[in-house]
Design a protein around this motif. Structure first.
Motif, mmCIF file in Angstrom:
data_model
loop_
_atom_site.group_PDB
_atom_site.id
_atom_site.type_symbol
_atom_site.label_atom_id
_atom_site.label_comp_id
_atom_site.label_asym_id
_atom_site.label_seq_id
_atom_site.Cartn_x
_atom_site.Cartn_y
_atom_site.Cartn_z
ATOM 1 N N ARG A 1 -1.200 -8.152 -10.595
ATOM 2 C CA ARG A 1 -0.691 -8.223 -11.988
ATOM 3 C C ARG A 1 -0.231 -9.568 -12.365
ATOM 4 N NH1 ARG A 1 2.439 -2.657 -12.450
ATOM 5 N NH2 ARG A 1 3.566 -3.514 -10.960
ATOM 6 N N GLN A 2 0.594 -9.982 -11.697
ATOM 7 C CA GLN A 2 1.189 -11.289 -11.946
ATOM 8 C C GLN A 2 0.198 -12.429 -12.372
ATOM 9 O OE1 GLN A 2 5.113 -11.886 -10.138
ATOM 10 N NE2 GLN A 2 4.601 -13.916 -9.680
ATOM 11 N N ILE A 3 -0.648 -12.504 -11.408
ATOM 12 C CA ILE A 3 -1.642 -13.445 -11.682
ATOM 13 C C ILE A 3 -2.569 -13.107 -12.811
ATOM 14 C CG2 ILE A 3 -4.154 -14.043 -10.933
ATOM 15 C CD1 ILE A 3 -2.915 -13.770 -7.870
ATOM 16 N N ASP A 4 -3.048 -11.896 -13.280
ATOM 17 C CA ASP A 4 -3.473 -11.598 -14.487
ATOM 18 C C ASP A 4 -2.638 -11.952 -15.728
ATOM 19 O OD1 ASP A 4 -5.562 -10.593 -13.256
ATOM 20 O OD2 ASP A 4 -4.894 -8.537 -13.343
ATOM 21 N N GLU A 5 -1.282 -11.835 -15.565
ATOM 22 C CA GLU A 5 -0.411 -12.087 -16.689
ATOM 23 C C GLU A 5 -0.209 -13.788 -16.658
ATOM 24 O OE1 GLU A 5 4.411 -11.695 -18.113
ATOM 25 O OE2 GLU A 5 3.649 -11.075 -16.036
ATOM 26 N N GLY A 6 -0.277 -14.361 -15.758
ATOM 27 C CA GLY A 6 -0.290 -15.821 -15.738
ATOM 28 C C GLY A 6 -1.642 -16.526 -16.394
ATOM 29 N N ARG A 7 -2.757 -15.851 -15.912
ATOM 30 C CA ARG A 7 -3.900 -16.325 -16.489
ATOM 31 C C ARG A 7 -4.112 -16.011 -18.133
ATOM 32 N NH1 ARG A 7 -7.796 -14.667 -11.469
ATOM 33 N NH2 ARG A 7 -7.575 -16.578 -10.369
ATOM 34 N N ALA A 8 -3.550 -14.915 -18.446
ATOM 35 C CA ALA A 8 -3.598 -14.487 -19.942
ATOM 36 C C ALA A 8 -2.804 -15.567 -20.737
ATOM 37 C CB ALA A 8 -2.986 -13.153 -20.083
#
Length: 406
Positions: A260-267
């Protein structure tokens, strides 16, 4: 919400609002601390107000008025602060949660804390104290100094802001790029200080500081990119250590990564890219993202490092480019770049050089480089990892005898 969660989420905002009204960080801190103490006594008994921030700010303002009265100073300021409270009948304290909104002045506060008139160490400490809400004890522990040293450092910084009349404001447009770069540098320094672990999770504190910055400056690509960069790195935190040992990226258990943190960072990274301005944090975030894919695109990573090196003229960036070049053209190509760099003071330079020397079959030189890296290592996991590498590259007795002098 538990009071400790309210403290973590609202301390910086409450304090920033008070500093904006009072113009004095020390007085604002005292008033905010008093308000949280009153909340700790009353909320468990009476229940949390509908607007915790409004309740805390109103209570803190009243405490500040009381303090100013007791000190019998700043009479004009006391009248100004007290006017709204004393005009007409005062509502009972439970109605303070009817306040609809409180101005969010954290942006002004962080620019004040990171003013160039303050030494960098003071900027970092003051940012952690005012925006992060860390205690003086915690900040002293994180930076390995005594409580007394850190207390004096914070006091000097607050007095300098007051005595020099450093404005509590966002800089004008023509100063904003340089001043924003300083703010982001302080936040990223805090993150890197915590990346190695320790009793105080400074990496989490830096992310906690980065979030309101991104909320308050949503059109600044470097602000978004810095938060993305920190999130992408921090997402691997649970996999970086195994039984107290440092685990290289390629050997990490990816199931432990925070997706979830990776997805947030990529967004956030995608949002930053749409602003059509490519600064150093955006390039670093893009590189951090590429490192999460398997297999890694080393040519693209090397190209981004080359672009970043042109922007920053940083020897550390060149060191990281050498790693990517070594993956493409072999360890000797990477060593050629490293040999041009003056980074003897930097522990990761020696561990990087040692690894490339080991891969090139130059174990004797690798052993000496690992020894230098171990001498500079700051955390126990790093020290254990380097000690293992040192043992692996120790020359054999036969080799030692063969190369020994007469």
């Amino acid at each position: 919400m538990a009071l400790d969660a309210v403290f973590r989420d609202q301390w910086g905002r409450v304090l920033a609002t008070l500093v904006g009204v009072l113009g004095d960080i020390e007085l604002a801190e005292e008033a905010a601390a008093d308000a949280f103490a009153v909340a700790a006594e009353r909320w468990p008994r009476d229940g949390e107000p509908a607007n915790p921030t409004g309740w805390l700010v109103t209570t803190a303002r009243r405490r500040a008025v009381d303090q100013l009265r007791r000190r019998q100073v700043l009479a004009a300021k006391t009248k100004l602060l007290a006017r709204d409270i004393e005009t007409g009948p005062q509502p009972p304290e439970p109605l303070m949660d009817d306040i609809v909104s409180i101005p969010d002045e954290r942006l002004e506060l962080i620019f004040t804390c990171c003013h160039p008139a303050l030494a960098l160490e003071a900027q970092v400490a003051l940012t952690l104290r005012t925006l992060g809400g860390l205690s003086t004890d915690e900040i002293a522990l994180a930076f390995l100094v005594s409580f007394e040293t850190m207390s004096k450092r914070l006091t000097r910084a607050k007095h300098k802001i007051r005595d020099a009349g450093i404005p509590f404001t966002v800089p004008p447009d023509h100063q904003l790029p340089d001043r924003l770069a300083a703010v982001l540098s302080v936040v990223y320094l805090i993150f890197n200080q915590g990346w190695g672990g320790g009793r105080v999770d400074l990496a989490a504190e830096a992310i906690h500081l980065g979030r309101p910055l991104a909320d308050l400056m949503p059109d600044e690509p470097e602000v978004l990119a810095l938060l993305a960069l920190m999130l992408l790195h921090d997402a691997r935190k649970a996999a970086r250590l195994r039984d107290g040992e440092l685990v290289p990226l390629d050997d990490q258990d990816r199931s432990l990564w925070d997706t979830r943190q990776i997805d947030e960072g990529r967004a956030l990274l995608r949002r930053a890219m749409t602003r059509r301005r490519t600064g150093p944090y955006l390039l670093q975030a893009a590189i951090a993202d590429l490192h999460l894919y398997q297999p890694r695109d080393w040519r693209q990573i090397a190209a981004l490092y080359e672009r970043l090196a042109r922007q920053t003229r940083s020897a550390i960036v060149e060191m990281n480019r050498a790693i990517a070049v070594a993956e493409i053209d072999g360890p000797e190509a990477g060593l050629t770049i490293l040999d041009r760099l003056d980074l003897d003071h930097y522990r990761y330079f020696h561990s990087t050089r040692a690894e490339l020397l080991r891969r090139a079959g130059r174990d004797g030189e690798a052993h000496r480089a690992y020894r230098r890296a171990l001498d500079l290592a700051q955390t126990e996991p790093e020290q254990r990892f380097l000690a293992e590498r040192l043992a692996e590259t120790r020359p054999s007795e036969r080799a030692e005898h063969k190369t020994a002098g007469p």
